[in-house]
Design an enzyme around this catalytic site. Sequence first.
Site, mmCIF file in Angstrom:
data_model
loop_
_atom_site.group_PDB
_atom_site.id
_atom_site.type_symbol
_atom_site.label_atom_id
_atom_site.label_comp_id
_atom_site.label_asym_id
_atom_site.label_seq_id
_atom_site.Cartn_x
_atom_site.Cartn_y
_atom_site.Cartn_z
ATOM 1 N N LYS A 162 82.441 67.631 18.399
ATOM 2 C CA LYS A 162 80.978 67.525 18.559
ATOM 3 C C LYS A 162 80.276 68.392 17.519
ATOM 4 O O LYS A 162 80.898 69.199 16.831
ATOM 5 C CB LYS A 162 80.555 67.977 19.972
ATOM 6 N N SER B 140 81.653 58.894 19.830
ATOM 7 C CA SER B 140 80.486 59.755 20.047
ATOM 8 C C SER B 140 79.980 60.412 18.773
ATOM 9 O O SER B 140 78.838 60.884 18.733
ATOM 10 C CB SER B 140 80.820 60.845 21.076
#
Length: 218
Positions: A124, A80
């Site tokens: 993230k 991701s």
Amino acid sequence: MRKRRPYANRRKKNKYHRVKRRKKFSFRGMSLEKLRQKFNMYKAHLKLVGSWTFRVLTVCFLAFVFVWYFGQGVSAVGDSMKPVLSNGDVVLVNRIKYNATTPKRGDIIVFKPKGNENAHYYIKRIVGLPGETVEIIESSVYINGKKLEEDYKTTKIDDVGVVFEEMKLASDEYFVLGDDRENSEDSRNADVGNVKRSYIYGEAWFVVSPKKHLGFVR
């Protein structure tokens, strides 16, 4: 009979008399001077040992602080964060940075979703800050009604998830996204949601494994 003079007898006696000298102090056959030298030698040795002990303890303490606050390794799960991070990359976490400063937009943070200790760490990028409004319109992120200009590579947002309308962040919440937004589970998903300040473990700052990815996280 001739009498002996007492004075003459004393002189004769004193002629062979020897004055006894005071013996020097000694301990186990060593003179006071040698004892002093021995003491100074042991004192110097003790100072040297103490100096090296202090240095070793200082190095151990600094090593402990470095490992505890800068050397905790976390593995990236999934892709991701491509191209910055790849699946399986081992990242060092700076745990002390956010004790002195607050997380900023663009920081790549390490956290556990919902503060769940049984979950694996997520990595993230911070997009929205506490108190801001976040909205996703036509694959672009809008902060407080203005389009967010990002200077890092990202992919299009095909799924807005829970951000189907303008979202207001609480005073301790951060909105995070993966850079590869087509393949990221982040604040758009209900299972992750907004990240509270208390959930943040630290900032990802250095990749230590594999060797081909070795370097600072940018």
